[in-house]
Design an enzyme around this catalytic site. Structure first.
Site, PDB file in Angstrom:
ATOM      1  N   GLU A  13       0.834  -1.215   0.000  1.00 22.18           N
ATOM      2  CA  GLU A  13       0.000   0.000   0.000  1.00 22.18           C
ATOM      3  C   GLU A  13       0.862   1.255   0.000  1.00 22.18           C
ATOM      4  OE1 GLU A  13      -2.066  -1.641   3.447  1.00 22.18           O
ATOM      5  OE2 GLU A  13      -3.957  -1.314   2.413  1.00 22.18           O
ATOM      6  N   GLU A  60      -3.473  -9.611   4.226  1.00 22.34           N
ATOM      7  CA  GLU A  60      -4.211  -9.320   5.464  1.00 22.34           C
ATOM      8  C   GLU A  60      -5.277 -10.366   5.774  1.00 22.34           C
ATOM      9  OE1 GLU A  60      -3.416  -7.111   3.117  1.00 22.34           O
ATOM     10  OE2 GLU A  60      -2.777  -5.219   4.029  1.00 22.34           O
TER      11      GLU A  60
HETATM   12  N1  CAA Z   1       4.886  -7.180  11.434  1.00 24.89           N
HETATM   13  C1  CAA Z   1       5.681  -7.484  12.465  1.00 24.89           C
HETATM   14  N2  CAA Z   1       6.768  -8.271  12.360  1.00 24.89           N
HETATM   15  C2  CAA Z   1       7.033  -8.790  11.141  1.00 24.89           C
HETATM   16  C3  CAA Z   1       6.233  -8.539  10.016  1.00 24.89           C
HETATM   17  C4  CAA Z   1       5.107  -7.688  10.199  1.00 24.89           C
HETATM   18  N3  CAA Z   1       4.297  -7.346   9.181  1.00 24.89           N
HETATM   19  N4  CAA Z   1       6.742  -9.203   8.965  1.00 24.89           N
HETATM   20  C5  CAA Z   1       7.830  -9.850   9.422  1.00 24.89           C
HETATM   21  N5  CAA Z   1       8.013  -9.596  10.733  1.00 24.89           N
HETATM   22  C6  CAA Z   1       9.077 -10.099  11.603  1.00 24.89           C
HETATM   23  C7  CAA Z   1       8.876 -11.563  11.942  1.00 24.89           C
HETATM   24  O1  CAA Z   1       7.966 -11.711  13.008  1.00 24.89           O
HETATM   25  C8  CAA Z   1      10.272 -11.965  12.292  1.00 24.89           C
HETATM   26  O2  CAA Z   1      10.552 -11.518  13.593  1.00 24.89           O
HETATM   27  P1  CAA Z   1      11.246 -12.516  14.683  1.00 24.89           P
HETATM   28  O3  CAA Z   1      12.620 -12.757  14.109  1.00 24.89           O
HETATM   29  O4  CAA Z   1      11.240 -11.719  15.926  1.00 24.89           O
HETATM   30  O5  CAA Z   1      10.412 -13.743  14.684  1.00 24.89           O
HETATM   31  C9  CAA Z   1      11.132 -11.134  11.337  1.00 24.89           C
HETATM   32  O6  CAA Z   1      10.315 -10.042  10.925  1.00 24.89           O
HETATM   33  C10 CAA Z   1      11.560 -11.904  10.093  1.00 24.89           C
HETATM   34  O7  CAA Z   1      10.386 -12.442   9.491  1.00 24.89           O
HETATM   35  P2  CAA Z   1      10.221 -13.998   9.130  1.00 24.89           P
HETATM   36  O8  CAA Z   1      11.032 -14.852  10.061  1.00 24.89           O
HETATM   37  O9  CAA Z   1       8.768 -14.293   9.074  1.00 24.89           O
HETATM   38  O10 CAA Z   1      10.886 -14.026   7.686  1.00 24.89           O
HETATM   39  P3  CAA Z   1      10.591 -15.049   6.508  1.00 24.89           P
HETATM   40  O11 CAA Z   1      11.627 -14.779   5.487  1.00 24.89           O
HETATM   41  O12 CAA Z   1      10.457 -16.442   7.043  1.00 24.89           O
HETATM   42  O13 CAA Z   1       9.145 -14.663   5.942  1.00 24.89           O
HETATM   43  C11 CAA Z   1       7.441 -13.112   5.189  1.00 24.89           C
HETATM   44  C12 CAA Z   1       8.950 -13.429   5.295  1.00 24.89           C
HETATM   45  C13 CAA Z   1       6.763 -14.125   4.250  1.00 24.89           C
HETATM   46  C14 CAA Z   1       7.324 -11.718   4.601  1.00 24.89           C
HETATM   47  C15 CAA Z   1       6.797 -13.185   6.590  1.00 24.89           C
HETATM   48  O14 CAA Z   1       7.583 -12.422   7.497  1.00 24.89           O
HETATM   49  C16 CAA Z   1       5.389 -12.638   6.649  1.00 24.89           C
HETATM   50  O15 CAA Z   1       4.465 -13.316   6.217  1.00 24.89           O
HETATM   51  N6  CAA Z   1       5.221 -11.442   7.201  1.00 24.89           N
HETATM   52  C17 CAA Z   1       3.903 -10.842   7.412  1.00 24.89           C
HETATM   53  C18 CAA Z   1       3.297 -10.348   6.111  1.00 24.89           C
HETATM   54  C19 CAA Z   1       1.914  -9.795   6.356  1.00 24.89           C
HETATM   55  O16 CAA Z   1       1.009 -10.501   6.749  1.00 24.89           O
HETATM   56  N7  CAA Z   1       1.747  -8.478   6.123  1.00 24.89           N
HETATM   57  C20 CAA Z   1       0.469  -7.801   6.322  1.00 24.89           C
HETATM   58  C21 CAA Z   1       0.460  -7.106   7.650  1.00 24.89           C
HETATM   59  S1  CAA Z   1      -1.141  -6.435   8.078  1.00 24.89           S
HETATM   60  C22 CAA Z   1      -1.231  -4.945   7.267  1.00 24.89           C
HETATM   61  O17 CAA Z   1      -0.331  -4.548   6.562  1.00 24.89           O
HETATM   62  C23 CAA Z   1      -2.509  -4.182   7.498  1.00 24.89           C
HETATM   63  C24 CAA Z   1      -2.682  -2.955   6.663  1.00 24.89           C
HETATM   64  O18 CAA Z   1      -3.051  -3.024   5.509  1.00 24.89           O
HETATM   65  C25 CAA Z   1      -2.545  -1.622   7.247  1.00 24.89           C
END
Ligand code: CAA
Length: 259
Positions: free
Chosen positions: A113, A133
């Site tokens: 976004e 999301e």
């Molecule tokens: N918020 C908080 N922490 C996050 C994050 C997020 N959106 N994305 C990643 N992190 C953190 C993880 O928790 C992890 O922290 P720890 O080491 O403390 O566990 C660190 O960043 C590294 O992430 P991963 O270990 O998960 O890394 P990966 O390479 O295995 O996976 C990924 C990468 C596929 C991007 C995965 O991190 C993921 O799915 N992240 C979330 C994506 C998501 O759902 N985004 C939408 C958020 S909601 C939103 O954005 C609402 C809106 O419209 C306003």
């Protein structure tokens, strides 16, 4: 230049560069990050020497979305009454100056976004876009359902928002979300070349072009065409317009004064 906690802000010639800097959390966008981005945009917009703003992350992530850890304990009233994101979260979209997103790695949720708030998205070949999301039991909250649909159409926007899947750079370019794909090791150099080129143009003319294009999303065609015509005529009040056309005729480069 102000000191920020979650972002790095630099000026490189006429280009302002905002780099998201929470690498351990894949540049997750906390309320604090949104606030700092908004302040940086305020500053760069007010800086007369800046003609274009670049927003970027790191190789692994532009931004993996809003900060889930910060959001998880919040309730409706807190999100509704203190809706900071609604007030300042779209500051990039309201910026008058041209903006370019340089996207490498994940641009998910709020990250996608945020990229879509920029005027141009340049993707590295490693970029991955998505609105996951739905997998968290929520929906996009800062433009995903609206800007993505306008950018890539209903079916693909539904596909991404309802399945939560990611699309790679090639699919994003095919779909019209990104304007160019570049090799990941050349992302910043290519984006800086583009941003510098934009920053060399007459800033008021660039702002008028941006304003006219953005009206295409808000108005019927006939009104959009009228806005364009009015802004086109307005450029005839610019010294830069007179200079630009004179420079063409005299076969030289124009010396823009941004007025
Ligand atoms: N918020 C908080 N922490 C996050 C994050 C997020 N959106 N994305 C990643 N992190 C953190 C993880 O928790 C992890 O922290 P720890 O080491 O403390 O566990 C660190 O960043 C590294 O992430 P991963 O270990 O998960 O890394 P990966 O390479 O295995 O996976 C990924 C990468 C596929 C991007 C995965 O991190 C993921 O799915 N992240 C979330 C994506 C998501 O759902 N985004 C939408 C958020 S909601 C939103 O954005 C609402 C809106 O419209 C306003």
């Amino acid at each position: 230049m102000k000191a920020f906690e979650h972002i790095i802000v630099e000026t490189r010639g006429k280009v302002g560069v905002i780099t998201l800097n929470r690498p351990k959390m894949l540049n997750a966008l906390s309320f604090g990050v949104f606030g700092e981005i908004a302040t940086a945009v305020d500053d760069l917009e007010a800086n007369d020497s800046i003609g274009c703003i670049v927003l970027t992350g790191n190789e692994k992530a532009f931004a993996a979305g809003a900060d889930i850890k910060e959001m998880q304990p919040k309730g409706f009233i807190e999100m509704f009454s203190n809706d900071f994101i609604a007030i300042r979260g779209d500051r990039v979209a309201t910026c008058r100056k041209p903006t370019v997103a340089a996207v490498s790695g994940y641009a998910l949720g709020g990250g996608c976004e945020l990229a879509m708030m920029c005027d141009i998205i340049i993707a590295s070949d490693t970029a991955k876009f998505g609105q996951p999301e739905i997998t968290l039991g929520t929906i996009p909250g800062i433009g995903g359902t609206q800007r993505l649909t306008r950018a890539i159409g209903k079916s693909k926007a539904m596909d991404l928002c309802l399945t939560g899947r990611m699309m790679d750079a090639a699919e994003a370019e095919r779909s019209g979300l990104v304007s160019r794909i570049v090799p990941s090791d050349k992302l910043m150099s290519e984006v800086m070349t583009i941003a510098e080129k934009i920053a060399e143009m007459s800033l008021p003319a660039a702002e008028m072009a941006k304003r006219a294009i953005n009206r295409a999303f808000e108005t019927p065609l006939s009104e959009g065409l009228q806005v364009e015509r009015d802004l086109f005529r307005s450029t005839f009040a610019l010294e830069d317009r007179l200079e630009g056309m004179a420079a063409f005729i005299e076969k030289r480069k124009p010396a823009n004064k941004n007025r």
